[in-house]
Design a protein around this motif. Structure first.
Motif, PDB file in Angstrom:
ATOM      1  N   VAL A   1       0.739  -1.244  -0.009  1.00  0.00           N
ATOM      2  CA  VAL A   1       0.054  -0.176  -0.025  1.00  0.00           C
ATOM      3  C   VAL A   1       0.872   1.240   0.005  1.00  0.00           C
ATOM      4  CG1 VAL A   1      -1.828  -1.241   1.111  1.00  0.00           C
ATOM      5  CG2 VAL A   1      -0.214   0.232   2.568  1.00  0.00           C
ATOM      6  N   LEU A   2       2.076   1.098  -0.403  1.00  0.00           N
ATOM      7  CA  LEU A   2       3.096   2.389  -0.085  1.00  0.00           C
ATOM      8  C   LEU A   2       2.424   3.244  -1.400  1.00  0.00           C
ATOM      9  CD1 LEU A   2       5.652   3.977   0.371  1.00  0.00           C
ATOM     10  CD2 LEU A   2       6.808   2.598  -1.408  1.00  0.00           C
ATOM     11  N   SER A   3       1.959   2.986  -2.631  1.00  0.00           N
ATOM     12  CA  SER A   3       1.330   3.745  -3.661  1.00  0.00           C
ATOM     13  C   SER A   3       0.347   4.662  -3.103  1.00  0.00           C
ATOM     14  CB  SER A   3       1.244   3.013  -4.677  1.00  0.00           C
ATOM     15  OG  SER A   3       0.200   1.883  -4.473  1.00  0.00           O
ATOM     16  N   TYR A   4      -0.541   4.109  -1.901  1.00  0.00           N
ATOM     17  CA  TYR A   4      -1.499   5.019  -1.666  1.00  0.00           C
ATOM     18  C   TYR A   4      -1.347   6.336  -0.980  1.00  0.00           C
ATOM     19  CZ  TYR A   4      -4.450   0.574  -1.754  1.00  0.00           C
ATOM     20  OH  TYR A   4      -5.174  -0.807  -2.082  1.00  0.00           O
ATOM     21  N   SER A   5      -0.136   6.353  -0.464  1.00  0.00           N
ATOM     22  CA  SER A   5       0.388   7.619   0.012  1.00  0.00           C
ATOM     23  C   SER A   5       1.438   8.194  -1.021  1.00  0.00           C
ATOM     24  CB  SER A   5       1.226   7.420   1.057  1.00  0.00           C
ATOM     25  OG  SER A   5       0.491   6.681   2.262  1.00  0.00           O
ATOM     26  N   PHE A   6       2.237   7.493  -1.626  1.00  0.00           N
ATOM     27  CA  PHE A   6       3.270   8.058  -2.350  1.00  0.00           C
ATOM     28  C   PHE A   6       3.054   8.881  -3.338  1.00  0.00           C
ATOM     29  CE2 PHE A   6       7.318   7.961  -4.727  1.00  0.00           C
ATOM     30  CZ  PHE A   6       8.404   7.722  -3.727  1.00  0.00           C
TER      31      PHE A   6
END
Length: 413
Positions: free
Chosen positions: A151-156
């Motif tokens: 889920v890194l992409s949810y913030s990045f």
């Protein structure tokens, strides 16, 4: 905290929001202080009240999200107000192995971004990627490494997140990206209005692995190469409890298994984050039917995005078909808090309108008697994932050549 008459109007509104959150969370959650004590929760809220004047509204929303994430309950989450999502970066990221790579991008930015496709990002505005990833993990499930990879992409993709991390110490956003010789290139990339931005473009000469095509849908197909044939089932969608939505999907899979006796069966659950738990009963029936068919071996592909009802689905296929779990650990343990209501239980903080979804039930999972529990019959904090039988991670070299490393392992064994 300063007395109320010393607070600005803005501070008063945020204090009101925090107090409302405190009241509603305890009232609505079935076991509100599972891992974080009531005293610790109160302390965190009081500390945040003291910082209101120093934080932007967006930063406040991330701080609230961080506090809620600290409860390690993936069904209780805070979502930022609309202002957090007004600007985005026109590209996504993917974690391959332990590194972060620039991934899919918006077509209008192809000329700018294509040269950096699947190139490693090591910093933003001089802030190390390790620190950025640590801050991102604080917003979702701080104790589950595998879930945070997914889920890194949810913030990045959010400039507001980068600002909260500390990248706002300079104007604009300079990404430190490695070239083919592992030398750092400093690349200024834009933050753009969110309207119309999509993340579905990649270089024409790149072949996206089949398992990554339309990953949010359910499909069944027979695939054959020089290593033999296999029935591939991508089971990602469980958002409706209406079994009619799954009948054609499972019927197709059954027919393929009958048409190709003795082949491998690959059930890909890596993009399944759960959904309606009654789907597992339907899947269990199908697993019993498939058990009577001549299948060489069943493999279940697992990863950190799997949680909630997807964990039970893994159990159904593993037990029903003697499946081998291949991939990475899951994003959650067998037991979980969940939602019995549709739509989900949600509150809105009165001033900021931050939405907070709050779990309303405890789901023990299948065979809860097999697992160690604390005095409240809830898993210990370290019981946060389900381990695979075979550990395989996506490899950047494989991925650049259009290969899914986890599926490749299955086909070679």
């Amino acid at each position: 905290m300063p007395s109320a008459n010393k607070l600005s109007k803005r501070e008063e509104k945020w204090v009101e929001d925090l107090e409302y959150l405190r009241e509603q969370y305890e009232a609505l959650h079935p076991v509100p202080f599972r891992y974080v004590s009531e005293e610790e929760f109160d302390f965190q809220l009081e500390q945040l009240k003291k910082k209101i004047s120093k934080l932007s509204d967006n930063d406040m929303s991330f701080e609230i999200k961080k506090i809620i994430a600290g409860f390690c309950d993936t069904h209780t989450v805070a979502n930022g107000p609309a202002s957090v999502y007004e600007r985005v970066f026109p590209f996504d990221v993917i974690v391959l192995g332990e590194k972060v790579y620039l991934y899919l991008y918006d077509k209008d930015y192809s000329e700018l971004l294509e040269p950096y496709f699947l190139r490693e990002i090591v910093a933003v505005n001089g802030v190390d990627i390790g620190y950025i990833r640590q801050k991102a993990s604080e917003l979702y499930y701080p104790t589950n490494f595998w879930f945070n990879k997914e889920v890194l992409s949810y913030s990045f993709y959010l400039p507001a997140f980068m600002d909260w991390v500390g990248c706002d110490h300079q104007e604009g956003y300079t990404f430190h990206i490695l070239n083919e010789d592992d030398q750092v290139e400093l690349v200024e990339l834009p933050a753009v209005p969110v309207d119309g931005i999509t993340y579905d473009c990649y270089p024409k000469d790149f072949v996206l692995p089949n398992s990554f095509l339309n990953p949010d849908a359910n499909r069944a197909e027979y695939i054959e190469d020089e290593r033999g044939g296999y029935v591939y089932i991508l089971f990602s969608y469980m958002e409706t409890g209406d079994m009619k939505a799954y009948e054609d999907f499972f019927s197709t899979a059954t027919e393929l298994l009958k048409e190709h006796p003795g082949c491998k069966l690959v059930i890909d659950l890596r993009k399944n984050s759960g959904g309606h738990s009654n789907v597992q009963s339907f899947a269990h029936q199908k697993a019993l039917e498939w058990r009577e068919l001549p299948i060489e071996k069943t493999y279940i592909l697992t990863g950190g995005f799997m949680m909630s009802a997807a964990i039970d689905l893994r159990t159904v296929f593993k037990e029903g078909l003697d499946g081998i779990a291949v991939g990475e650990p899951t994003g959650q343990f067998f037991g979980t808090f969940g939602n019995s209501k549709d739509p989900r239980q949600v509150i809105y903080l009165p001033n900021s309108q931050i939405s907070v979804f709050i779990a309303d039930m405890w789901w023990p999972g299948l065979h809860p008697e097999q697992y160690t529990r604390n005095e409240n019959s809830i898993p210990y904090e370290w019981q946060n994932t389900v381990l695979p039988d075979v550990y395989v991670s996506l490899d950047a070299k494989d991925f650049r050549q259009g290969r899914d490393s986890i599926l490749e392992w299955v086909l070679e064994h």
